[in-house]
Structures are given as structure tokens and as C-alpha cells.
Motif scaffolding. Structure first.
Motif, PDB file in Angstrom:
ATOM      1  N   ASP A   3       1.101  -1.234  -0.100  1.00  0.00           N
ATOM      2  CA  ASP A   3      -0.489  -0.285   0.092  1.00  0.00           C
ATOM      3  C   ASP A   3       0.634   1.244   0.400  1.00  0.00           C
ATOM      4  OD1 ASP A   3      -2.141  -1.325   0.253  1.00  0.00           O
ATOM      5  OD2 ASP A   3      -2.602  -1.199   2.256  1.00  0.00           O
ATOM      6  N   LYS A   4       2.899   0.837  -0.216  1.00  0.00           N
ATOM      7  CA  LYS A   4       2.868   2.347  -0.266  1.00  0.00           C
ATOM      8  C   LYS A   4       2.465   3.065  -1.314  1.00  0.00           C
ATOM      9  CE  LYS A   4       7.332   3.549   1.851  1.00  0.00           C
ATOM     10  NZ  LYS A   4       8.543   3.764   2.200  1.00  0.00           N
ATOM     11  N   VAL A   5       2.943   4.526  -0.918  1.00  0.00           N
ATOM     12  CA  VAL A   5       2.811   4.963  -2.174  1.00  0.00           C
ATOM     13  C   VAL A   5       4.491   5.844  -1.881  1.00  0.00           C
ATOM     14  CG1 VAL A   5       2.168   7.454  -3.260  1.00  0.00           C
ATOM     15  CG2 VAL A   5       0.526   5.738  -1.803  1.00  0.00           C
ATOM     16  N   ASP A  53       7.029   8.682  -3.695  1.00  0.00           N
ATOM     17  CA  ASP A  53       6.754   9.949  -4.933  1.00  0.00           C
ATOM     18  C   ASP A  53       8.129  10.669  -4.574  1.00  0.00           C
ATOM     19  OD1 ASP A  53       7.537  12.061  -2.883  1.00  0.00           O
ATOM     20  OD2 ASP A  53       6.887  10.874  -1.711  1.00  0.00           O
ATOM     21  N   SER A 107       0.359   8.130   2.163  1.00  0.00           N
ATOM     22  CA  SER A 107      -0.271   8.366   1.205  1.00  0.00           C
ATOM     23  C   SER A 107      -1.164   9.549   1.230  1.00  0.00           C
ATOM     24  CB  SER A 107      -1.239   6.698   1.099  1.00  0.00           C
ATOM     25  OG  SER A 107      -0.447   5.691   1.113  1.00  0.00           O
ATOM     26  N   GLU A 116       1.076  10.015 -12.576  1.00  0.00           N
ATOM     27  CA  GLU A 116       2.222   9.238 -12.132  1.00  0.00           C
ATOM     28  C   GLU A 116       3.692   8.946 -12.051  1.00  0.00           C
ATOM     29  OE1 GLU A 116       0.723   9.566 -16.592  1.00  0.00           O
ATOM     30  OE2 GLU A 116      -0.028  10.065 -14.691  1.00  0.00           O
ATOM     31  N   PHE A 150       4.026  10.133  -8.676  1.00  0.00           N
ATOM     32  CA  PHE A 150       3.725   9.035  -7.846  1.00  0.00           C
ATOM     33  C   PHE A 150       3.476   7.894  -8.127  1.00  0.00           C
ATOM     34  CE2 PHE A 150       1.799  13.194  -5.978  1.00  0.00           C
ATOM     35  CZ  PHE A 150       2.321  12.859  -4.794  1.00  0.00           C
ATOM     36  N   SER A 151       3.306   6.706  -7.440  1.00  0.00           N
ATOM     37  CA  SER A 151       3.914   5.236  -6.891  1.00  0.00           C
ATOM     38  C   SER A 151       3.611   4.237  -7.188  1.00  0.00           C
ATOM     39  CB  SER A 151       5.237   4.646  -8.435  1.00  0.00           C
ATOM     40  OG  SER A 151       5.046   3.855  -9.114  1.00  0.00           O
ATOM     41  N   LEU A 152       3.224   2.795  -6.834  1.00  0.00           N
ATOM     42  CA  LEU A 152       2.911   1.993  -6.236  1.00  0.00           C
ATOM     43  C   LEU A 152       4.591   1.466  -6.053  1.00  0.00           C
ATOM     44  CD1 LEU A 152      -0.448   0.634  -6.680  1.00  0.00           C
ATOM     45  CD2 LEU A 152       0.201   2.239  -4.543  1.00  0.00           C
TER      46      LEU A 152
END
Length: 88
Positions: free
Chosen positions: A10-12, A14, A50, A68, A71-73
Motif C-alpha cells: 500500500d506504500k505510495v 513519490d 499516502s 504518475e 507518485f507510484s505504487l
């Protein structure tokens, strides 16, 4: 705004810190521009929080980049690695 630890899935990730440094923007300046407390920007940069979709979009608009690109998973490669990949 809860600062609960997130699972790795679940970490975003950046690039806010890199973009701020590149453009000479302080956390306070970015926070004021997107309508949050400067601490919130710090939490997002450190992966402790997040951002909401609305906040992510406001940050993207501020930097005039697609969301995008910021930010990215998945962990983001360094910008230099990404540029090298695109020119190869």
C-alpha cells in the motif's frame, strides 16, 4: 489524517523531494500552494502518509506533471536512470 504504517503493497512512492529541490521550492511553499500543512508534505515525502487522490492531483498540477510521474505504487527509479532508459 492518520499516519498509520502501511504495508509495503500500500506504500505510495513519490518524487516530491526531488522536484522541490530541482525547482527551489520549500515544503512550506508547496504546502501553501496545495492547501495543506507543511508537515503533511513531509509525511508524504517520507512515505508516512499516502496522499488523497485530490492532494496528489493538486501536487501534480503544481509541478505541471502527470500524477504518475510523481507518485507510484512501485519504487521509482531515479530520474537519471529513467532518462537513460528512454534514450537507449
Amino acid at each position: 489524517m492518520g499516519r498509520q504504517p502501511k504495508s509495503e503493497a500500500d506504500k505510495v512512492h513519490d518524487r516530491i523531494g526531488v522536484l522541490r529541490a530541482d525547482r527551489g521550492v520549500s515544503r512550506k511553499e508547496l504546502a501553501e500552494a496545495v492547501g495543506v500543512h507543511p508537515q503533511t508534505i513531509g509525511y508524504v515525502e517520507r512515505g508516512e502518509y499516502s496522499p488523497s487522490l485530490a492532494l496528489a492531483l493538486r501536487i501534480a498540477r503544481y509541478f505541471e506533471l502527470p500524477v504518475e510521474a510523481i507518485f507510484s505504487l512501485d519504487p521509482l527509479p531515479s530520474l537519471s536512470q529513467e532518462l537513460l532508459r528512454r534514450t537507449s
